[in-house]
Motif scaffolding. Structure first.
Motif, mmCIF file in Angstrom:
data_model
loop_
_atom_site.group_PDB
_atom_site.id
_atom_site.type_symbol
_atom_site.label_atom_id
_atom_site.label_comp_id
_atom_site.label_asym_id
_atom_site.label_seq_id
_atom_site.Cartn_x
_atom_site.Cartn_y
_atom_site.Cartn_z
ATOM 1 N N ALA A 155 -22.271 -16.616 43.058
ATOM 2 C CA ALA A 155 -22.892 -17.225 44.243
ATOM 3 C C ALA A 155 -22.758 -18.744 44.207
ATOM 4 N N ALA A 156 -22.955 -19.345 43.045
ATOM 5 C CA ALA A 156 -22.872 -20.796 42.921
ATOM 6 C C ALA A 156 -21.443 -21.319 43.075
ATOM 7 N N HIS A 157 -20.452 -20.453 42.836
ATOM 8 C CA HIS A 157 -19.045 -20.861 42.889
ATOM 9 C C HIS A 157 -18.253 -20.076 43.933
ATOM 10 N N GLN A 158 -18.952 -19.466 44.860
ATOM 11 C CA GLN A 158 -18.331 -18.575 45.840
ATOM 12 C C GLN A 158 -17.211 -19.255 46.634
ATOM 13 N N ALA A 159 -17.439 -20.453 47.134
ATOM 14 C CA ALA A 159 -16.435 -21.130 47.958
ATOM 15 C C ALA A 159 -15.140 -21.349 47.172
ATOM 16 N N GLN A 160 -15.245 -21.839 45.950
ATOM 17 C CA GLN A 160 -14.051 -22.077 45.139
ATOM 18 C C GLN A 160 -13.349 -20.772 44.784
ATOM 19 N N LEU A 161 -14.106 -19.740 44.464
ATOM 20 C CA LEU A 161 -13.506 -18.452 44.134
ATOM 21 C C LEU A 161 -12.761 -17.866 45.335
ATOM 22 N N LEU A 162 -13.322 -18.009 46.526
ATOM 23 C CA LEU A 162 -12.630 -17.527 47.728
ATOM 24 C C LEU A 162 -11.358 -18.320 47.983
ATOM 25 N N GLU A 163 -11.385 -19.629 47.727
ATOM 26 C CA GLU A 163 -10.165 -20.436 47.846
ATOM 27 C C GLU A 163 -9.113 -19.965 46.865
ATOM 28 N N ASP A 164 -9.517 -19.709 45.628
ATOM 29 C CA ASP A 164 -8.594 -19.213 44.621
ATOM 30 C C ASP A 164 -7.998 -17.872 45.033
ATOM 31 N N TRP A 165 -8.845 -16.996 45.571
ATOM 32 C CA TRP A 165 -8.371 -15.688 46.043
ATOM 33 C C TRP A 165 -7.315 -15.874 47.135
#
Length: 76
Positions: free
Chosen positions: A61-71
């Motif tokens: 949850a705290a890193h959701q935006a970056q993880l979605l960008e990586d995806w």
């Protein structure tokens, strides 16, 4: 396979480069393999001790935006 986070010495959150939609990461280690949704920040499949799930979901949850960008970078 890219490890994004390690915790409690044996658990990892990984983004697998050759995977499938929907956007998710894997919680692995200690005999568990749990898929965590990057869209809803919930468990998709698998089981793990509740405290491990709670810690993993909090980190996602705290890193959701970056993880979605990586995806999206892996799966344009």
């Amino acid at each position: 396979m890219s490890t994004k986070y390690r915790f409690r010495e044996k658990y990892r959150i990984q983004l697998r480069e050759k995977d499938h939609p929907p956007p998710h990461v894997h919680l692995t280690g200690g005999g568990v393999d749990v898929m965590l949704s990057l869209e809803t920040v919930q468990v998709m499949t698998g089981r793990a001790p509740p405290l491990i799930i709670k810690e993993a979901l909090a980190w996602v949850a705290a890193h959701q935006a970056q993880l979605l960008e990586d995806w999206k970078r892996c799966y344009p």
